[in-house]
Design a protein around this motif. Sequence first.
Motif, PDB file in Angstrom:
ATOM      1  N   SER A 268       6.784  87.488 159.511  1.00 25.73           N
ATOM      2  CA  SER A 268       7.097  87.529 161.092  1.00 25.73           C
ATOM      3  C   SER A 268       8.112  88.254 161.443  1.00 25.73           C
ATOM      4  O   SER A 268       9.316  87.899 160.927  1.00 25.73           O
ATOM      5  CB  SER A 268       7.328  86.151 161.370  1.00 25.73           C
TER       6      SER A 268
ATOM      7  N   THR B 209      10.292  91.326 163.960  1.00 26.20           N
ATOM      8  CA  THR B 209      10.688  92.088 165.347  1.00 26.20           C
ATOM      9  C   THR B 209      11.674  93.067 165.143  1.00 26.20           C
ATOM     10  O   THR B 209      12.495  92.992 164.122  1.00 26.20           O
ATOM     11  CB  THR B 209      11.114  91.041 166.399  1.00 26.20           C
TER      12      THR B 209
ATOM     13  N   ASP C 245      13.906  96.335 167.329  1.00 23.45           N
ATOM     14  CA  ASP C 245      14.320  96.819 168.500  1.00 23.45           C
ATOM     15  C   ASP C 245      14.934  98.451 168.152  1.00 23.45           C
ATOM     16  O   ASP C 245      15.994  98.486 167.444  1.00 23.45           O
ATOM     17  CB  ASP C 245      15.598  95.957 169.072  1.00 23.45           C
TER      18      ASP C 245
ATOM     19  N   GLY D  75      18.565 107.748 166.040  1.00 23.67           N
ATOM     20  CA  GLY D  75      18.311 106.412 166.564  1.00 23.67           C
ATOM     21  C   GLY D  75      19.282 105.667 167.236  1.00 23.67           C
ATOM     22  O   GLY D  75      19.105 104.580 167.427  1.00 23.67           O
TER      23      GLY D  75
ATOM     24  N   PRO E  24       7.521  84.846 169.711  1.00 24.68           N
ATOM     25  CA  PRO E  24       7.052  84.170 168.671  1.00 24.68           C
ATOM     26  C   PRO E  24       6.041  83.107 168.400  1.00 24.68           C
ATOM     27  O   PRO E  24       5.176  82.913 167.728  1.00 24.68           O
ATOM     28  CB  PRO E  24       8.355  83.838 167.533  1.00 24.68           C
TER      29      PRO E  24
ATOM     30  N   SER F  48      18.861 107.906 161.368  1.00 27.99           N
ATOM     31  CA  SER F  48      18.707 106.590 161.927  1.00 27.99           C
ATOM     32  C   SER F  48      19.349 105.318 161.196  1.00 27.99           C
ATOM     33  O   SER F  48      19.859 105.627 159.930  1.00 27.99           O
ATOM     34  CB  SER F  48      17.149 106.272 161.479  1.00 27.99           C
TER      35      SER F  48
ATOM     36  N   PHE G 222      12.011  87.689 159.829  1.00 30.82           N
ATOM     37  CA  PHE G 222      12.755  89.283 159.816  1.00 30.82           C
ATOM     38  C   PHE G 222      13.072  89.726 161.182  1.00 30.82           C
ATOM     39  O   PHE G 222      12.358  90.029 161.905  1.00 30.82           O
ATOM     40  CB  PHE G 222      11.961  90.182 158.881  1.00 30.82           C
ATOM     41  N   ALA G 223      14.382  90.259 161.354  1.00 27.98           N
ATOM     42  CA  ALA G 223      14.631  90.865 162.809  1.00 27.98           C
ATOM     43  C   ALA G 223      15.552  91.917 162.301  1.00 27.98           C
ATOM     44  O   ALA G 223      16.340  91.851 161.584  1.00 27.98           O
ATOM     45  CB  ALA G 223      15.212  89.896 163.499  1.00 27.98           C
ATOM     46  N   ALA G 224      15.388  93.136 163.168  1.00 28.22           N
ATOM     47  CA  ALA G 224      16.279  94.485 162.818  1.00 28.22           C
ATOM     48  C   ALA G 224      16.790  94.708 164.083  1.00 28.22           C
ATOM     49  O   ALA G 224      16.208  94.476 165.197  1.00 28.22           O
ATOM     50  CB  ALA G 224      15.381  95.328 162.488  1.00 28.22           C
ATOM     51  N   THR G 225      17.934  95.191 164.056  1.00 25.92           N
ATOM     52  CA  THR G 225      18.697  95.657 165.205  1.00 25.92           C
ATOM     53  C   THR G 225      19.183  97.009 164.938  1.00 25.92           C
ATOM     54  O   THR G 225      19.967  97.190 163.899  1.00 25.92           O
ATOM     55  CB  THR G 225      19.760  94.734 165.679  1.00 25.92           C
ATOM     56  N   ARG G 226      19.309  97.866 165.830  1.00 25.07           N
ATOM     57  CA  ARG G 226      19.916  99.171 165.609  1.00 25.07           C
ATOM     58  C   ARG G 226      21.512  99.313 166.037  1.00 25.07           C
ATOM     59  O   ARG G 226      21.965 100.136 166.013  1.00 25.07           O
ATOM     60  CB  ARG G 226      19.283 100.328 166.471  1.00 25.07           C
TER      61      ARG G 226
ATOM     62  N   GLU H  70      17.119  85.409 165.962  1.00 22.40           N
ATOM     63  CA  GLU H  70      15.685  85.597 166.060  1.00 22.40           C
ATOM     64  C   GLU H  70      14.681  85.596 164.620  1.00 22.40           C
ATOM     65  O   GLU H  70      13.738  85.271 164.654  1.00 22.40           O
ATOM     66  CB  GLU H  70      15.436  87.141 166.524  1.00 22.40           C
TER      67      GLU H  70
ATOM     68  N   LEU I 190      11.675  83.332 164.354  1.00 23.82           N
ATOM     69  CA  LEU I 190      10.554  83.693 163.918  1.00 23.82           C
ATOM     70  C   LEU I 190       9.918  82.801 162.542  1.00 23.82           C
ATOM     71  O   LEU I 190       8.823  82.557 162.528  1.00 23.82           O
ATOM     72  CB  LEU I 190      10.706  85.289 163.233  1.00 23.82           C
TER      73      LEU I 190
ATOM     74  N   TRP J 234      15.681 100.091 157.542  1.00 29.73           N
ATOM     75  CA  TRP J 234      16.349  98.829 158.089  1.00 29.73           C
ATOM     76  C   TRP J 234      15.446  98.072 158.817  1.00 29.73           C
ATOM     77  O   TRP J 234      15.522  97.054 158.779  1.00 29.73           O
ATOM     78  CB  TRP J 234      17.563  99.365 158.817  1.00 29.73           C
ATOM     79  N   ASN J 235      14.588  98.663 159.510  1.00 26.31           N
ATOM     80  CA  ASN J 235      13.973  98.076 160.619  1.00 26.31           C
ATOM     81  C   ASN J 235      12.455  97.445 160.062  1.00 26.31           C
ATOM     82  O   ASN J 235      11.435  97.180 160.816  1.00 26.31           O
ATOM     83  CB  ASN J 235      13.610  98.790 161.547  1.00 26.31           C
ATOM     84  N   ARG J 236      12.281  97.444 158.840  1.00 28.73           N
ATOM     85  CA  ARG J 236      10.946  96.911 158.038  1.00 28.73           C
ATOM     86  C   ARG J 236      11.276  96.000 157.234  1.00 28.73           C
ATOM     87  O   ARG J 236      12.201  95.980 156.153  1.00 28.73           O
ATOM     88  CB  ARG J 236      10.466  98.189 157.593  1.00 28.73           C
ATOM     89  N   LEU J 237      10.363  94.952 156.968  1.00 27.32           N
ATOM     90  CA  LEU J 237      10.501  93.993 156.074  1.00 27.32           C
ATOM     91  C   LEU J 237      10.228  94.506 154.745  1.00 27.32           C
ATOM     92  O   LEU J 237       9.186  95.189 154.470  1.00 27.32           O
ATOM     93  CB  LEU J 237       9.436  92.996 156.494  1.00 27.32           C
TER      94      LEU J 237
END
Lengths: 452, 491
Positions: free
Chosen positions: A50, A52, A54, A74, A126, B57, B72-76, B89, B93, B361-364
């Motif tokens: 699960s 998310t 940004d 980015g 979610p 990136s 899993f959550a990712a932020t820039r 988040e 999840l 960084w933005n992927r599990l």
Amino acid sequence: MTTERSAELERYAERLLERARRHGATDAEVSVESRLSALTRFADSEIHQSVTEDTVRVNLRYVQGRRYGMAATGRLDDAALDTLVEGAAANAAGTAETDDWPGLPEPGPIPDVTGAYAAATGEATPELRAGIVREVIAAADAAGVGAYGSYATGTVTTAVLNSRGVRAVQTRSDAWLVTVHMSPDGGTGYAETCAVDVADVDGAALGREAAGKARAADNAVVLNPGECPVVLEEYAVADLLAKLGRCGFNARAVQEGQSFAAPGVRVAGDLVTVWDDGTDPAGLPSAFDHEGVGKERVSLIDRGRCVGLVHDTGTAARAGIRSTGHALPAPNPVGPLPTNMFMAPGRLSREELVGRLDRGLLVTRFYYTNPVDPKRAVVTGVTRDGVFLVEHGEIVAPVRDLRFSQSYLDVLRRVSAIGRDRRTVRGWFGGVSVLGDITVPAVLVDGFRFSG
Amino acid sequence: MTAQGAPTGALREITDRALDTAMSMGADYADVRVVRRVEESVTVRTGRVESVASDESEGVGIRVFAYGAWGFAATRRYDADAIDRAADEAVRLARAAAPSLRRRVTLAERPRAYGTYATPVREDPFALPLEAKVADLLDADAALAVPGVVSTMSTYAAQREWKTFAATDGSLTEQVFTHVGAGVEAHAVRGNEHQRRSYPEARGGRWRQAGYEFVRELDLKGNAARCGEEAVALLSAPSCPEGPATVVIDPSQLYLQIHESCGHAAELDRVFGAEASYAGTSFLTTDLLDSGFRYGSDLVTLVADATVPGGPGSFGWDDEGVAAQRTTLVENGILTGYLTSRDTASRVGRPSGGTVRAESWNRLPLVRMTNVNLMPVPGMSLQDIVADTDDGLYLTTNRSWSIDDRRWNFQFGTEIAYEIKGGRLGRILKNPVYSGITPEFWRSCDAVADERSYVMYGNPNCAKGLPPQCVQVGHGCSGARFRGVRMAAGR
């Protein structure tokens, strides 16, 4: 929220353009894409991933005379602006002059597109995704099979601006649900849908479709390879179009002599008409491409004959025409692609198509297809998630998956009937990460060669 | 594993914030990766510079285990608010996923990860003037353009990634990876016939974890003219015959055979169905482990080795903080292991093989190949194997590929085949395609070349997962011979 986001990205792009100008660019193009996406994945009837994210991508094409360089980041902060301009300028300076540099596109009409964004998708939680997934799993449970799949929701805001006056901004949303149901007796079934609005995603219905297929596919029999008539369901037809779009209707492939496509050439049976239309709300609409050029409806196959190609600014300049609005994000070694393809429907129901098979196969979908000989559109792949032997118009047995290797053009040339119902699925364009779709009916093909 | 010193802890403020917030929100375990990645690429097409591009990136990925589920959550963004929101988040999840759980997840133990790793680089590709790299590529591209070639493409790219990993057990690693890749390809067209020859291969060339010295070692210019000439010659070459044949497969094709039919098949998350709806499953089900299942002939030993210096899939620690290691997947033909994560390994009662990575960084992080290699067998060089083959085909450089969702039924095409007659390479043949069933194919292997022709290939675009993730993986091999392989029509 989306309006604020669009305005923020447009302001950022304007500032970046201005900095590029001040730095000495003779022209510049900025493409900014902001993506909020989330995905809930399930396997063995439970949610196992699960996620998310940004993210934002800023692309700058910095032009200095007949040289140009690209840089991407980015980040959206002020420091990134300068770094980006310096990087793109350095890349431009490091290149040789380009003889056939077409220049950046001039402003042109951008079609009004309605229905590209749904607030409910942008606000999907979610808990909402998990709820839909539970509906899919419940349908699997009821059939005694396992559910494996994913449900993704996302919002993408794109702004493309250039120094020639192009100003294109849009926000799109998409929801994509896919499931493979697997039976303990070996059957597997597949179902997929995509939509702009999460309200149009029916988890229970998709779960029932996949479960029914999986159970019907139990205890499949081995069939010897060879040629036979087939009914290809919509998922399989979508693969035909995706491959032909990349190998054939891509103007770059044509200009480099690597495509089968040429005006007037017969590439399919009389019943087959295919076009690309980014503005059609039946799919995942888009008003413009990654160069900020408005999407044109392009007829690709008209009653079996090749009639058009999709172009970006570069291929269009070489052909002496204007871009059709099919550029991919730069740098783009692939060329322009049709990413919103449609096939005209026929008049028959699925049952009537199957009813026309005296002895043949009903094929749900293809898997891991790749071109063997792109110029002849020879593709190899395997069937997956439901192949059924049909005799005298009735399904009589599930069949083990089969490999094929043959020209997709030969398949289209032998289309003898087309279904009246169409389905929209997410388009996969050979590893190119763009949000696209394919809307197709099922088809009856008089002969399809399976190799093993 | 190359542990090169103590971490600096420079990003401690970010990693501590992420971990503390996740735990305060209800996580039982959390890990965080802070990743910055830069890339540059040059593409020359038919004598002109088509693109020079750079990319960067960076961001933070937070993975939590809470309520018995993963999130899993990712932020820039790096500010405290963004980190807190992402951690929150991720826990949300996991909480939303928890009601669907039917199986308790356990994690294989691992020691605390602590240290640094960096790719050995002799000539920093990012420090080299752009003009020099463009000039090298233009030179190579020009050499491709022999008479009859209608289009060419020459590519170079480099990637550098700084990755800090921290976890709630006190783990902290800092790693810097540098990858480079380059290649050339020539296209010839006559009527409906299109032929391509590439070196070392198409689709971006060969990759290595190294500096620009690797591009120089490839000698693109020195190999370009041969590519052009062979592309043109293939237009007039006879088609490769169909039917069973003895084939000697060059490393430029064999590496992809290993990738598709062994590497992916050995991913334990696939075996458990985690990829069933996208990348597929595997025929190597867990009942085959420790059962003596014969995957290949006695000559076939396959290892997953993340410790190979310069291997595209090498590292110090994986993205779960498990140290790099060498795991035997197939030993003398018998299945002995899998590519595993902490949670999948625990399901077969083994420690993690340390093969979990995320694209960025933005992927599990997922179970991924490292460097999955076919070990050379002392005795015969690749040339000796050809000399030992009375009647066969020498297949080189991948052109097409396809394999079913269980990694069982495959078909590959190569750019060119050379006839082998009486132990000698003869005329060239076009459109060679072969197909088979994975264990039948590997069991038919009756010769593996020794280390003299052993070469490390890399696949920079190994895709898996949803959203799709591409990572760098490596495949070392020396070439091998297979009997009774089905050659099929390639057109």
